[in-house]
Design a protein around this motif. Structure first.
Motif, PDB file in Angstrom:
ATOM      1  N   ASP A 294       1.224   2.277  -3.534  1.00 17.35           N
ATOM      2  CA  ASP A 294      -0.028   2.775  -4.038  1.00 17.35           C
ATOM      3  C   ASP A 294      -0.260   4.178  -3.416  1.00 17.35           C
ATOM      4  N   MET A 295       0.575   4.749  -2.513  1.00 15.38           N
ATOM      5  CA  MET A 295       0.505   5.917  -1.702  1.00 15.38           C
ATOM      6  C   MET A 295      -0.648   5.985  -0.670  1.00 15.38           C
ATOM      7  N   MET A 296      -1.347   4.805  -0.748  1.00 13.70           N
ATOM      8  CA  MET A 296      -2.276   4.632   0.208  1.00 13.70           C
ATOM      9  C   MET A 296      -1.935   4.528   1.643  1.00 13.70           C
TER      10      MET A 296
ATOM     11  N   ILE B 217      -8.958  -0.482   3.454  1.00 19.72           N
ATOM     12  CA  ILE B 217      -7.677  -0.685   2.547  1.00 19.72           C
ATOM     13  C   ILE B 217      -7.204  -2.106   2.667  1.00 19.72           C
TER      14      ILE B 217
ATOM     15  N   ILE C 188       0.876  -1.244  -0.171  1.00 18.59           N
ATOM     16  CA  ILE C 188      -0.081   0.031   0.031  1.00 18.59           C
ATOM     17  C   ILE C 188       0.751   1.477  -0.048  1.00 18.59           C
TER      18      ILE C 188
ATOM     19  N   ALA D 141      -2.101   8.286   2.388  1.00 14.11           N
ATOM     20  CA  ALA D 141      -3.509   8.426   2.719  1.00 14.11           C
ATOM     21  C   ALA D 141      -4.138   8.022   3.849  1.00 14.11           C
TER      22      ALA D 141
END
Lengths: 237, 226
Positions: free
Chosen positions: A18-20, A78, A15, A23
Motif C-alpha cells: 500500500d506504500m504505507m 497503521i 503495508i 509513508a
C-alpha cells in the motif's frame, strides 16, 4: 516466536504493497523537520509581526511532546487499520486457530510496531527537539508516547467491529494526545480533569520540569492497556 | 421515492456505526473549545474547525464506507438493482452533508457568526467537493491504508491554502481558488463570484469523475467485468 515474527512480516508485506510502509518511515522525519525548522521560523515572523518577546516559544515543550506522540500513534494506527481489514475480511479468526493464537496476533500487530515506534522516537527526538530535554526525559517521552500509541490501537480494535466504526473510533481516540495541552492552558486544579490521560502527565512533566510525573503517566497508561487488552481478548472471535 | 429511501438507509447506516454519537460529542467539544477562546479568535477558529472537520468528513469516512460496502458485497447488489450511479453518489453526498450542516450550524451559532446562511452554503459546497473526492478515491482503492495515504495530498492542497487565505497570507488572485471561496463563505465574509463559478465547474468535473469511478467499480464486481 517464529509464528509472531512471520505474522509481523506478513503485515509489513501488506503495508509495503500500500506504500504505507514508506509513508510510516518518512513521516516521522518530515514531521520532525517541520517542527525543527518551520516552527522557529513562524515564531520569528510572529515576534516581528506582534512586537512581543515570545509568542509560541513558551509552548516548545508541547511540540516536543506531540513529536514524541506522532511516531507511536502513526505506527500503531497503521497496525490497527490492518487489524480492521483482517477482521472485515474474516482473516483474523483463521489466524487465531493457528499456532499464532490471539496473544501472538496482538503482539505481532500492536506490540512489535510499538517497539519500533519507541526506538524511532528515542532516536529522532534528540535530533528534532525544540527544548533542552535530558536523556531521562527523552526516554520518558518515548515510553509514554509508545504507551499512548498502544492505547490508540487497542481502542480502535476493541471498540469497533468493522472499518467504519474503526474510523469513527480513530477520530475520537486521536484526541487523547491533546491531554498534554491541559497543564499549559488550564489552571490547576481544573487541569486535573484530564489526569486519566497519560498525555496529561507527559505535559505536566515537561511543564513542571519534573520526572516524578513519569510514575502516574506509566500507571495510568498501564491500567488502560490492561483493561483494553482484556476487552479485546473477549471481543476477538 | 427510491432516492429518499436510499438517503434514509444511508442515514440509518451512519447512525448504526456511531456517526451521530461521534459528531454529537465532537460538536460539544468544539463548542467548549470555541467558548474558551478570546473573542477575536472565535470566528477564525470556528471557520478552521468547520472546514477541516464536518465539511471534510466525506474525505475521511468515504473510504471506510465504500470498503465496508465492498466487503459486505453490498455494491454487487447495487450493480444489479435498478439504482442508478447518480442516485448512489447523491445519496452518499447528501447523507453525510446533513451531519456536516448541523454541526456547522451549531458552531456558527456558538460564535455568533455574521451570516449563518453563508456559513451553511460554504459548508455544503465544500462538503460536496470533499465527499466527491472521497468517492473517486474510495472506488479505486483496496485497503484503508491506501485510502488514507491517497487523501494526504488532497488535504495538503486544500487545507493549507484555505487556512493561509483565512489569515490573509495568500495573493489576491487566490480568492478564486475553490477551497478559498468555501473558506470565505464559512468565515461569513465576501467571496469571489468568479471563484464561485470555478467552484461550480469543479463540482461538475468531480461529479463526472465520481460517476465514472463508481460505474467502473460496479462493473468490475466479483473480479469479472459485467
Amino acid at each position: 516466536m517464529r509464528a509472531i515474527c512471520r505474522s509481523f512480516l506478513h503485515m509489513l508485506k501488506f503495508i509495503r504493497h500500500d506504500m504505507m510502509l514508506f509513508a510510516a518511515l518518512t513521516a516521522p522525519v518530515l514531521a520532525g523537520m517541520a517542527i525543527k525548522f518551520i516552527v522557529p521560523f513562524i515564531e520569528k515572523s510572529l515576534i516581528q509581526f506582534t512586537g512581543m518577546n515570545a509568542v509560541i516559544s513558551p509552548y516548545y515543550g508541547l511540540f516536543d511532546i506531540f513529536f514524541a506522540s506522532i511516531s507511536p500513534a502513526m505506527f500503531c494506527y497503521i497496525s490497527a487499520m490492518v487489524m480492521l481489514e483482517e477482521h472485515d475480511d474474516h482473516i483474523d479468526r483463521y489466524l487465531f486457530i493457528t499456532g499464532l493464537g490471539k496473544n501472538g496476533y496482538i503482539i505481532s500487530r500492536i506490540v512489535i510496531p510499538a517497539l519500533f515506534a519507541f526506538v524511532t522516537t528515542a532516536v529522532l527526538l534528540p535530533i528534532f527537539r525544540l527544548t533542552d530535554l535530558s536523556a531521562a526525559q527523552i526516554i520518558f517521552l518515548s515510553l509514554t508516547g509508545t504507551l499512548q500509541g498502544i492505547i490508540i490501537a487497542l481502542l480502535i480494535a476493541a471498540l469497533s467491529s468493522n472499518k467504519l466504526e474503526g474510523m469513527a473510533v480513530t477520530k475520537l481516540s486521536s484526541l487523547i494526545i491533546f491531554g498534554a495541552a491541559a497543564p499549559y492552558f488550564i489552571s490547576s486544579p481544573f487541569c486535573f480533569c484530564f489526569s486519566f490521560l497519560p498525555s496529561f502527565w507527559m505535559g505536566k512533566s515537561i511543564y513542571d520540569n519534573s520526572l516524578i510525573y513519569m510514575v502516574p503517566s506509566l500507571f495510568v497508561g498501564g491500567i488502560q492497556i490492561i483493561i483494553l487488552q482484556r476487552k479485546i481478548m473477549k471481543s476477538l472471535i | 421515492m427510491r432516492f429518499c429511501n436510499l438517503i434514509l438507509w444511508d442515514m440509518k447506516f451512519q447512525a448504526r456505526y456511531g456517526f451521530y454519537l461521534l459528531y454529537g460529542f465532537l460538536t460539544l467539544l468544539y463548542a467548549a473549545l470555541l467558548f474558551s477562546f478570546p473573542e477575536a479568535w472565535k470566528e477564525k477558529a470556528a471557520a478552521i474547525l468547520i472546514f477541516s472537520d464536518p465539511a471534510a468528513m466525506g474525505l475521511f469516512f468515504m473510504g471506510a464506507v465504500v470498503l465496508l460496502e465492498k466487503s459486505q458485497r453490498v455494491t454487487s447488489f447495487f450493480a444489479v438493482s435498478p439504482l442508478s450511479v447518480i442516485e448512489y453518489i447523491w445519496s452518499k453526498t447528501l447523507a453525510l452533508n446533513i451531519i456536516a450542516l448541523v454541526v456547522a450550524a451549531v458552531l456558527a451559532v456558538s460564535v455568533n457568526s455574521r451570516s449563518i446562511s453563508l456559513v451553511l452554503l460554504g459548508t455544503f459546497l465544500s462538503g460536496i467537493l470533499f465527499t466527491l473526492l472521497g468517492i473517486i478515491i474510495a472506488a479505486k482503492i483496496k485497503s484503508l491504508n491506501q485510502f488514507i495515504l491517497a487523501t494526504v495530498p488532497i488535504e495538503i492542497i486544500t487545507f493549507v491554502p484555505a487556512v493561509l487565505h483565512l489569515f490573509g497570507a495568500t495573493p489576491e488572485f487566490m480568492r478564486i481558488y475553490p477551497a478559498n471561496v468555501c473558506m470565505d463563505m464559512i468565515c461569513g465574509r465576501e467571496f469571489s463570484v468568479v471563484g464561485l463559478f470555478f467552484t461550480a465547474a469543479l463540482l461538475v468535473i468531480f461529479f463526472y469523475a465520481a460517476y465514472r469511478s463508481v460505474s467502473k467499480m460496479w462493473q468490475c464486481e466479483g473480479g469479472e467485468k459485467l
